[in-house]
Design an enzyme around this catalytic site. Structure first.
Site, PDB file in Angstrom:
ATOM      1  N   LYS A  11      -8.242   9.227   1.806  1.00 32.24           N
ATOM      2  CA  LYS A  11      -8.209   7.855   2.313  1.00 32.24           C
ATOM      3  C   LYS A  11      -8.677   7.788   3.778  1.00 32.24           C
ATOM      4  O   LYS A  11      -8.784   8.821   4.454  1.00 32.24           O
ATOM      5  CB  LYS A  11      -6.785   7.302   2.167  1.00 32.24           C
ATOM      6  CG  LYS A  11      -6.317   7.202   0.709  1.00 32.24           C
ATOM      7  CD  LYS A  11      -4.918   6.601   0.623  1.00 32.24           C
ATOM      8  CE  LYS A  11      -4.477   6.435  -0.831  1.00 32.24           C
ATOM      9  NZ  LYS A  11      -3.181   5.711  -0.927  1.00 32.24           N
ATOM     10  N   TYR A  51      -7.777  -0.825  -7.617  1.00 30.55           N
ATOM     11  CA  TYR A  51      -6.345  -1.128  -7.469  1.00 30.55           C
ATOM     12  C   TYR A  51      -5.923  -2.377  -8.248  1.00 30.55           C
ATOM     13  O   TYR A  51      -4.932  -3.020  -7.882  1.00 30.55           O
ATOM     14  CB  TYR A  51      -5.996  -1.280  -5.985  1.00 30.55           C
ATOM     15  CG  TYR A  51      -5.863   0.043  -5.241  1.00 30.55           C
ATOM     16  CD1 TYR A  51      -4.981   1.043  -5.679  1.00 30.55           C
ATOM     17  CD2 TYR A  51      -6.600   0.292  -4.087  1.00 30.55           C
ATOM     18  CE1 TYR A  51      -4.854   2.248  -4.995  1.00 30.55           C
ATOM     19  CE2 TYR A  51      -6.459   1.492  -3.390  1.00 30.55           C
ATOM     20  CZ  TYR A  51      -5.591   2.467  -3.853  1.00 30.55           C
ATOM     21  OH  TYR A  51      -5.447   3.658  -3.171  1.00 30.55           O
ATOM     22  N   ASN A 118      -1.103   7.430   3.268  1.00 34.80           N
ATOM     23  CA  ASN A 118      -0.597   8.696   2.721  1.00 34.80           C
ATOM     24  C   ASN A 118      -1.700   9.661   2.308  1.00 34.80           C
ATOM     25  O   ASN A 118      -1.539  10.444   1.388  1.00 34.80           O
ATOM     26  CB  ASN A 118       0.375   8.412   1.568  1.00 34.80           C
ATOM     27  CG  ASN A 118      -0.252   7.552   0.497  1.00 34.80           C
ATOM     28  OD1 ASN A 118      -1.458   7.302   0.523  1.00 34.80           O
ATOM     29  ND2 ASN A 118       0.550   7.112  -0.474  1.00 34.80           N
ATOM     30  N   HIS A 121      -5.413   9.639  -2.666  1.00 39.18           N
ATOM     31  CA  HIS A 121      -5.172   9.020  -3.974  1.00 39.18           C
ATOM     32  C   HIS A 121      -5.493  10.057  -5.034  1.00 39.18           C
ATOM     33  O   HIS A 121      -6.434  10.835  -4.870  1.00 39.18           O
ATOM     34  CB  HIS A 121      -6.097   7.807  -4.177  1.00 39.18           C
ATOM     35  CG  HIS A 121      -6.177   7.391  -5.621  1.00 39.18           C
ATOM     36  ND1 HIS A 121      -5.245   6.551  -6.198  1.00 39.18           N
ATOM     37  CD2 HIS A 121      -7.031   7.742  -6.619  1.00 39.18           C
ATOM     38  CE1 HIS A 121      -5.546   6.390  -7.479  1.00 39.18           C
ATOM     39  NE2 HIS A 121      -6.617   7.109  -7.762  1.00 39.18           N
ATOM     40  N   GLU A 132     -11.487   5.167 -13.134  1.00 36.92           N
ATOM     41  CA  GLU A 132     -11.738   5.319 -11.698  1.00 36.92           C
ATOM     42  C   GLU A 132     -13.030   6.098 -11.422  1.00 36.92           C
ATOM     43  O   GLU A 132     -13.777   5.754 -10.501  1.00 36.92           O
ATOM     44  CB  GLU A 132     -10.539   6.010 -11.040  1.00 36.92           C
ATOM     45  CG  GLU A 132      -9.278   5.140 -11.074  1.00 36.92           C
ATOM     46  CD  GLU A 132      -8.011   5.889 -10.673  1.00 36.92           C
ATOM     47  OE1 GLU A 132      -8.077   7.099 -10.380  1.00 36.92           O
ATOM     48  OE2 GLU A 132      -6.942   5.245 -10.644  1.00 36.92           O
TER      49      GLU A 132
HETATM   50  P1  IDP Z   1       0.248   6.460  -5.738  1.00 34.36           P
HETATM   51  O1  IDP Z   1      -0.921   6.443  -4.765  1.00 34.36           O
HETATM   52  O2  IDP Z   1       1.244   7.509  -5.368  1.00 34.36           O
HETATM   53  O3  IDP Z   1      -0.197   6.523  -7.183  1.00 34.36           O
HETATM   54  P2  IDP Z   1       0.761   3.625  -6.191  1.00 34.36           P
HETATM   55  O4  IDP Z   1       2.071   3.076  -6.618  1.00 34.36           O
HETATM   56  O5  IDP Z   1      -0.341   3.676  -7.194  1.00 34.36           O
HETATM   57  O6  IDP Z   1       1.020   5.074  -5.543  1.00 34.36           O
HETATM   58  O7  IDP Z   1       0.295   2.750  -4.938  1.00 34.36           O
HETATM   59  C1  IDP Z   1      -1.023   2.800  -4.444  1.00 34.36           C
HETATM   60  C2  IDP Z   1      -0.975   2.940  -2.931  1.00 34.36           C
HETATM   61  O8  IDP Z   1      -0.394   1.740  -2.368  1.00 34.36           O
HETATM   62  C3  IDP Z   1      -0.063   4.052  -2.407  1.00 34.36           C
HETATM   63  O9  IDP Z   1      -0.692   5.324  -2.398  1.00 34.36           O
HETATM   64  C4  IDP Z   1       0.292   3.560  -1.028  1.00 34.36           C
HETATM   65  O10 IDP Z   1      -0.802   3.769  -0.121  1.00 34.36           O
HETATM   66  C5  IDP Z   1       0.445   2.075  -1.272  1.00 34.36           C
HETATM   67  N1  IDP Z   1       1.840   1.696  -1.630  1.00 34.36           N
HETATM   68  C6  IDP Z   1       2.435   1.836  -2.843  1.00 34.36           C
HETATM   69  N2  IDP Z   1       3.696   1.356  -2.834  1.00 34.36           N
HETATM   70  C7  IDP Z   1       3.901   0.903  -1.580  1.00 34.36           C
HETATM   71  C8  IDP Z   1       5.030   0.277  -0.944  1.00 34.36           C
HETATM   72  O11 IDP Z   1       6.090   0.046  -1.550  1.00 34.36           O
HETATM   73  N3  IDP Z   1       4.895  -0.045   0.383  1.00 34.36           N
HETATM   74  C9  IDP Z   1       3.738   0.191   1.077  1.00 34.36           C
HETATM   75  N4  IDP Z   1       2.649   0.753   0.504  1.00 34.36           N
HETATM   76  C10 IDP Z   1       2.725   1.124  -0.804  1.00 34.36           C
HETATM   77 MG    MG Z   2      -1.350   5.119  -8.241  1.00 30.82          MG
END
Ligand code: IDP
Ligand code: MG
Length: 142
Positions: A11, A51, A118, A121, A132
């Site tokens: 990212k 997304y 984070n 992805h 994807e």
């Molecule tokens: P993942 O990347 O671990 O699969 P997902 O639930 O698919 O997590 O969410 C996509 C991205 O959205 C996450 O990697 C993170 O950057 C962001 N995200 C997900 N949930 C939250 C939240 O509750 N607060 C803030 N950002 C979030």
């Molecule tokens: Mg995800």
């Protein structure tokens, strides 16, 4: 059992912090191979497709804003069970909770923003991976 492919993104936070090589190193050290690699700044259209499952959630707009804020490195990772395997390398979504030893646990932290930055992805299922990979590598087909 079949050789899987997973779509990984380093990212914009990972790119800006110079962590792209470290992420790729961990993928290769694990034993997976790189079947595609591309550095690009995502369009909002690509991100809306990528997304789609998160549209309408409170973090959706901040997520699209963050993900389009600079270059990402899109990677097709290949290997037996690599979808689950990469999710395990990445660690939990929340970098504060991701354990040491994982990409998010070792390299990420909470910056107090509306979206969790984070580093990576990774696809969460074979269906997501196929969907994807078509978004980020239309030329790879399959
Ligand atoms: P993942 O990347 O671990 O699969 P997902 O639930 O698919 O997590 O969410 C996509 C991205 O959205 C996450 O990697 C993170 O950057 C962001 N995200 C997900 N949930 C939250 C939240 O509750 N607060 C803030 N950002 C979030
Ligand atoms: Mg995800």
């Amino acid at each position: 059992m079949t050789i899987e492919r997973s779509l990984v993104l380093v990212k914009p936070d990972g790119y800006r912090r110079g962590l792209t090589g470290e992420v790729l190193r961990r993928i290769e050290a694990k034993g997976y191979t790189l079947a595609g690699l591309s550095v690009l700044t995502p369009t909002r259209e690509q991100l809306a497709a990528h997304y789609a499952e998160h549209a309408g959630k409170p973090f959706y707009e901040p997520l699209v804003e963050f993900m389009s804020s600079g270059p990402v490195t899109a990677v097709v990772v290949e290997g037996q069970d690599c979808i689950k395997g990469f999710r395990s390398l990445a660690g939990a979504t929340n970098p504060t909770e991701a354990p040491p030893g994982t990409i998010r646990g070792d390299l990420g932290r909470d910056w107090g923003r509306a979206v969790q930055e984070n580093i990576v992805h990774g696809s969460d299922s074979p269906e997501s991976a196929a969907r994807e990979i078509a978004i980020w590598f239309p030329e790879l087909g399959s």
